[in-house]
Design an enzyme around this catalytic site. Sequence first.
Site, PDB file in Angstrom:
ATOM      1  N   LYS A  30       0.819  -1.208   0.000  1.00  0.00           N
ATOM      2  CA  LYS A  30       0.000   0.000   0.000  1.00  0.00           C
ATOM      3  C   LYS A  30       0.860   1.268   0.000  1.00  0.00           C
ATOM      4  O   LYS A  30       0.604   2.212  -0.753  1.00  0.00           O
ATOM      5  CB  LYS A  30      -0.920  -0.026   1.224  1.00  0.00           C
ATOM      6  CG  LYS A  30      -1.967   1.069   1.267  1.00  0.00           C
ATOM      7  CD  LYS A  30      -2.839   0.867   2.510  1.00  0.00           C
ATOM      8  CE  LYS A  30      -3.893   1.948   2.624  1.00  0.00           C
ATOM      9  NZ  LYS A  30      -4.685   1.802   3.874  1.00  0.00           N
ATOM     10  N   SER A  31       1.894   1.286   0.822  1.00  0.00           N
ATOM     11  CA  SER A  31       2.751   2.470   0.911  1.00  0.00           C
ATOM     12  C   SER A  31       3.423   2.769  -0.425  1.00  0.00           C
ATOM     13  O   SER A  31       3.456   3.925  -0.879  1.00  0.00           O
ATOM     14  CB  SER A  31       3.823   2.271   1.997  1.00  0.00           C
ATOM     15  OG  SER A  31       3.240   2.153   3.266  1.00  0.00           O
ATOM     16  N   ARG A  35       2.885   6.010  -3.297  1.00  0.00           N
ATOM     17  CA  ARG A  35       4.045   6.806  -3.701  1.00  0.00           C
ATOM     18  C   ARG A  35       4.323   6.687  -5.197  1.00  0.00           C
ATOM     19  O   ARG A  35       4.727   7.667  -5.841  1.00  0.00           O
ATOM     20  CB  ARG A  35       5.269   6.396  -2.872  1.00  0.00           C
ATOM     21  CG  ARG A  35       5.184   6.881  -1.419  1.00  0.00           C
ATOM     22  CD  ARG A  35       6.096   6.076  -0.491  1.00  0.00           C
ATOM     23  NE  ARG A  35       6.142   6.636   0.850  1.00  0.00           N
ATOM     24  CZ  ARG A  35       5.217   6.448   1.789  1.00  0.00           C
ATOM     25  NH1 ARG A  35       4.144   5.719   1.513  1.00  0.00           N
ATOM     26  NH2 ARG A  35       5.352   6.982   2.990  1.00  0.00           N
ATOM     27  N   GLN A 176       4.701   9.361   7.100  1.00  0.00           N
ATOM     28  CA  GLN A 176       3.771  10.231   6.391  1.00  0.00           C
ATOM     29  C   GLN A 176       4.231  11.683   6.437  1.00  0.00           C
ATOM     30  O   GLN A 176       4.246  12.378   5.417  1.00  0.00           O
ATOM     31  CB  GLN A 176       2.363  10.111   6.991  1.00  0.00           C
ATOM     32  CG  GLN A 176       1.670   8.798   6.707  1.00  0.00           C
ATOM     33  CD  GLN A 176       0.256   8.773   7.262  1.00  0.00           C
ATOM     34  OE1 GLN A 176      -0.219   9.755   7.829  1.00  0.00           O
ATOM     35  NE2 GLN A 176      -0.421   7.651   7.103  1.00  0.00           N
ATOM     36  N   ASP A 326       1.566  -0.257  12.007  1.00  0.00           N
ATOM     37  CA  ASP A 326       0.298  -0.754  11.472  1.00  0.00           C
ATOM     38  C   ASP A 326       0.012  -2.192  11.874  1.00  0.00           C
ATOM     39  O   ASP A 326      -1.113  -2.675  11.697  1.00  0.00           O
ATOM     40  CB  ASP A 326       0.283  -0.651   9.944  1.00  0.00           C
ATOM     41  CG  ASP A 326       0.156   0.778   9.468  1.00  0.00           C
ATOM     42  OD1 ASP A 326      -0.419   1.608  10.205  1.00  0.00           O
ATOM     43  OD2 ASP A 326       0.634   1.078   8.360  1.00  0.00           O
TER      44      ASP A 326
END
Length: 447
Positions: A30-31, A35, A176, A326
């Site tokens: 996801k990260s 990006r 973030q 997370d």
Amino acid sequence: MNAELSETSHILTARPASALGGRVRAPGDKSMSHRALILGAMATGVTEIEGLLEGDDILATARAVAAFGTQVERLGPGRWRITGRGGFRTPDEVIDCGNAGTGVRLLMGAAAGFDLQAVFDGDVSLRKRPMTRVTEPLAAMGARFDWLEREDRLPVRLTGGGLSGATYRQTVASAQVKSALLLAGLNATGKTIVEEPERSRDHTERMLRAFGAEVGIEPMADGWRIILVGGQKLSGATVAVPGDPSSAAFPLAAGLIVPGSEVTVEGVMLNPLRTGLYETWREMGADLTIANRRESGGEEVGDVTARHSALRGVVVPEDRAASMIDEYPILAATAAFAQGRTVMRGIGEMRVKESDRIALMARGLAACGVAVEEEPDGLIVTGGPVRGGAVIDTAHDHRIAMSHLILGLAASEPVSVRDPEMIATSFPGFVDLMRTLGAEVEGEDRA
């Protein structure tokens, strides 16, 4: 989106499972997916992306960069082409980021460097999440933010352009915040420097280099310093997104706690700043092995196998939080089956995620008969027989939902979760994947 996760499906139930087994592949990270879309949009030229996560959060970011004037094309499952024009323009519409906290904060950083105005908004859940942790340092660089309803909460109007580099020291490592400042710094004068007490995930730094930027990283006596010189131009790149270790954690956790199980997740990213959970599980006695190590998208990946294990409680080092923030919900769920106490502290960041994850995990575990203590910045779980038999309020948080469903597979009685549709934000296909491994997960339509 799967039928069982549609808006008319309000409850999912996980029933105690027999041995789970099989090989599956985690969805794209996801990260990195966020990006790749944003940097591709900021760059000049074509960016080809393979393995993009196609969850709701990422699709919201794709729509956002398109609204900023980027050509965005879906070529096939996980295959996307981004044609960047080297900058963002004022959008014709509100930038609706849905439930994507990472997406909105990174997009605000990227957009702040351009001469434009944009209104950022999100769903009910995202509107509850604090934003000044990003907007204040961006404002110190010269961006302007006007709160349209309530200070520190979406919606907010950004006026960008004319930024100057600045030095910002984080008191708590946050990828973030760091990423938003680095993206803004690309179009600022001078240097943008972010100092952090512990290394947070470094996907932005790695990917900036892949798009042609220079990023410096220096150790300090009490942390790390990341340095970016403004005025650098990005060029389109090819990005292969590996499997998300945060998503892989759920089927792997099931493998550890359901007796007789052996579960393999293929192609998982093994960035050392993302594998704190795996290290913690090993300290708890987990039979966790990694095979077929290789490189993909500039990151080491491998196939991770979890076998049912007799776990024991541990004290998780506080400085590990940045590498697994997370994953604490699923760690708490697995700790419920460990012998003794698992102590998790220094995790106050969990209270400002999609929900107050400390409070929700404490409440949910207690409802399932688990001994749990909630602290201001921590959680202590004492393992033992897990009764289950509860219906869990998820507060529309995907990780809370998935963590309790995994717990239900090894509890004495089924565990249900309310409002599970948000699982699709990070892990589309979660239910189907777990069923492939032999899990019994049922949806109930109460519309």
